[in-house]
Design an enzyme around this catalytic site. Structure first.
Site, short mmCIF file in Angstrom:
data_model
loop_
_atom_site.label_atom_id
_atom_site.label_comp_id
_atom_site.label_asym_id
_atom_site.label_seq_id
_atom_site.Cartn_x
_atom_site.Cartn_y
_atom_site.Cartn_z
N GLY A 1 0.79 -1.21 0.00
CA GLY A 1 0.00 0.00 0.00
C GLY A 1 0.83 1.26 0.00
N ASP B 1 -5.54 -8.13 -6.57
CA ASP B 1 -5.26 -7.79 -5.17
C ASP B 1 -4.03 -6.90 -5.09
OD1 ASP B 1 -7.38 -9.46 -4.16
OD2 ASP B 1 -6.12 -11.15 -4.77
N LEU B 2 -4.18 -5.76 -4.51
CA LEU B 2 -3.12 -4.75 -4.46
C LEU B 2 -1.81 -5.31 -3.89
CD1 LEU B 2 -2.44 -1.78 -4.96
CD2 LEU B 2 -3.08 -1.35 -2.58
N ASP B 3 -0.74 -5.21 -4.66
CA ASP B 3 0.61 -5.63 -4.23
C ASP B 3 0.67 -7.11 -3.84
OD1 ASP B 3 1.40 -3.00 -4.61
OD2 ASP B 3 0.97 -2.44 -2.56
N GLU B 4 -0.23 -7.89 -4.44
CA GLU B 4 -0.29 -9.32 -4.12
C GLU B 4 0.06 -10.20 -5.32
OE1 GLU B 4 -0.72 -10.89 -1.38
OE2 GLU B 4 -2.00 -9.75 0.00
#
Lengths: 281, 281, 281, 281
Positions: free
Chosen positions: A197, A222-225
């Site tokens: 994030g 999925d953010l940064d996943e």
């Protein structure tokens, strides 16, 4: 000599390498390099090979010729012409370092890639695009309605093979990712999964870590996943305040992103669930 | 399952991998891992493979079975039983850190190796050998006549597969090396080819380098000139005096030596002139 | 020469270094090394100095002599005799590598420390304690009632200056930490804050990171959340399965723990909220 | 606030830091950072401090004010205005990567430096100078008579504070170095003192090292023998042919050179015989 790249994936089984190399031998292809990976307990097998012919078969012909063997192995595969130039769209915001690094490598011929355009949600980096003679497109960001900007990007991205987010600070929606349907590579300025994030350097400073990092990864919903492609790290100390982390991290971000793009262009990356297989160069 | 290791070397030519893997397939062996290396312009080819059978063929049987193919390829090769425990003789002087590290890895089963004896030209480390229950042999060094000591070492080394010099500060003569005839691995406390010979940390300090290193290499007749197996490095600064380099270097020496021995035991090292090929683990 | 160490902390203000160094000069002490750190916006100041006298003042005398100046600066401080040997209690479970590494450094005089005992919730490592001639205490773990084990540990820990958890796999309760009241150093086998809790190598493997790490940190009431002292990292690839991460991580765990303990013994660590200041050696 | 930098060197003696910091305190200067180094047995002492005033004293005034104390300590010293922009001349040949990296850092304001010109013994990189709007001067190299080229460079270098050789492949004569009389920083594409002179990557490949490096150093009359400022290293393997070393080395050369120039601009480098003291940023 016409050089091709085979990327293949199937269930592990007896004789895969024997059959594949036998096939190349039978058609008079020279096997230049070959890497394979066996996932272990999951029983999946991955192979990448570079091979060349004296005559100039097209990638399509070779792709078709390989089909019967692939069928026997129940393998997914693709054969690429190594000379083919990929088209890479570049998205930016205000940070300039990753963009400069990408453009240097493109300009000096380090990478076999085309950059048809650079798009930004700020005008700040238009001058860099101008220096390098690449069209720059301003795409206004609207936090309440991302669809307008994303529609614009999708439009210009039609003719690209993949996108790179060179410190693009907007979150792409699942809708965009689905519609684009090709690979998107992001650089995140932390050692993921730590500090996802916003403001990862602040988070790192506050947690008091002794090593910082940067991570290049595929973008998914999925953010940064998304699957990690490359990570670079550097030691820091208590002397390094948040701004020092930002400064030192720039080199890491550039190196991780460059390494990931180079591997992508050379077709050395295979996705494998939440992970990646990145064959050596 | 009985696991074997094939090490092979020949001139590069069409179909090597195809033929080798086809052979394994034909005898019902499962190819567990395979690595190959093409030297480039010199035209040499190297291969290492691990394979297993359900039935318990001996390494010798497999060695014989492979002969016709090797002949066709004009290949040098050897097949090892992976379970076979190598016998490693250890030579020391007064420095204890590399010896302690080796013994820890042996004792805890990290390495598939036997240590029949430790020999030293000082009595200082006898107590360490005693702690670990390994015979210690004092071999007096005589600078004017090395033959006496070397004859003694040759005698006890008869039953060893290779020797490691764990900071053994005596120079082995060409005569010894020739008579022993098997591999000898040394750890030199510098980043070779920098700082050969005596007092490398002093040399490094005086030259003012910003990174120090340690090098594990095969011993040949030229001091500190043998093929390099592994190198480890660490950043230093002007704050580090000669004694700090010695202190920091200890970790590097241990890690480089351990990595080299592990690669050796796992048959991952191939000599190639002045260089080595060290396949990944 | 009698060598002492001053550790000091106060609010940043004009003339701190001038007054402190002036004080040393006035009492005839030689300032051997000095490090200071200004936290930046928070306005906190930290100082560590080593100084020596020709005569043999005790640390207590020097501690008292410094009081008036400390009062003027509203500083917290402590003065240690550098020759004083700290007493370090060691807790283990079944993993042996960190324990072996600690004992080697203690045994060979690398560290100025005493190890009065080793305690374990398994008997597995008693033999290692025996090899090194250190008392081993078996402390049975009971997941439902930790108080019994912790009471026993508190009892033997009375005479220690600090504790190290050398891969001790039991969680210490807040009650224990409070009652012990001194520092406890743990090694966690991940690059914190990534992969807290159980099975960090499995977590790392599943997430597909390209770098693994180990973290030495102070223990506080929140699991794996205490101030970080040292972190070590190493590149890995898709070839490394979970067991390879465990194997490669061992070296990192040993190095991170050794570095943290060495800094602790040399009084180079200052806690600062969730962070640490670790002055260079 | 007007910020200054003090660089000082003297024989080690009692009370140096006390007197220097007392002096700053007495003139109402705030000591922002201070680093010192004691060389050990040679008995030399080095100090760097950053300090600031509310009023705007010039560096010259402060320089004069410090004189009496310096005399007492028999110290050499210099006081710089931190805001002063150094003028850096850049010499190149045909390799572009270090030049691009330098220009990026200059252009984006990462460095407080002016680049009045770029000079090259080939025309290849004129286009890069043009992109960044910096005058490019072609200086023809003549191996039999270097004096003509060097006279030209001396002429344009008059107004520079230092020179950097960004992969400039001509050897500067002792005459030039003497006449220029200021600092010259070179980047050598090896881990010095290994592989001096021509074709270091070829030398590294042929020796079979497992780590490559790049070294930024001051130029003196002995080729590749000047005091080392910074070194960067990276692991390689047998897979890396000479051209791979060249490719991987580019990142190291850029990083080592950038780190050295940044330290130079921030006045963090002190020469000390064949070595350098590089205070942390």
């Amino acid at each position: 000599m016409n050089r091709h790249i085979l990327i293949m994936r199937c269930r592990d089984q007896a004789g895969i390498v024997a059959r594949v190399t036998q096939y190349f031998y039978s058609i008079g292809a020279n096997l230049d390099t070959m890497d394979q990976h066996n996932s272990g307990k999951e029983g999946d097998f991955f192979l990448r090979a570079e091979f060349s012919f004296a005559d100039d078969k097209s990638a399509e012909e070779v792709q078709n010729g390989f089909r019967p063997l692939a069928k026997t192995l129940s393998a997914q595969y693709h054969i690429y012409d190594k000379a083919e130039k990929l088209r890479m769209g570049v998205l930016v915001s205000r940070n300039d370092h990753v963009l400069y690094d990408i453009l240097y490598r493109w300009k000096t011929g380090e990478w076999n890639v085309e950059i048809p355009w650079i798009a930004g949600n700020h005008e700040d980096l238009r001058y860099v695009a101008d220096m390098y003679g690449i069209p720059f497109l301003y795409v206004k960001a609207d936090k309440n309605d991302r669809s307008l900007a994303e529609t614009k990007i999708l439009e210009i991205a039609k003719d690209t093979d993949f996108l790179v987010l060179a410190r693009y600070m907007q979150i792409l929606t699942a809708d965009f990712i689905g519609k684009y349907g090709r690979d998107i590579i992001n650089i995140h300025h932390s050692f993921l999964p730590s500090f996802k994030g916003a403001n990862p350097y602040r988070q790192a400073y506050e947690r008091g870590v002794k090593v910082i990092g940067a991570t290049a990864h595929f973008v998914n919903e999925d953010l940064d996943e998304g699957p990690i492609i490359e990570q670079m790290v550097e030691r820091i100390s208590h002397r390094d305040l948040e701004e020092d982390l930002k400064h030192k991290g720039k080199n890491l971000e550039k190196l991780a992103m460059a390494s990931a793009i180079e591997a992508y262009i050379e077709r050395r990356i295979l996705r494998y669930g939440t992970r990646t297989i990145v064959f050596s160069d």
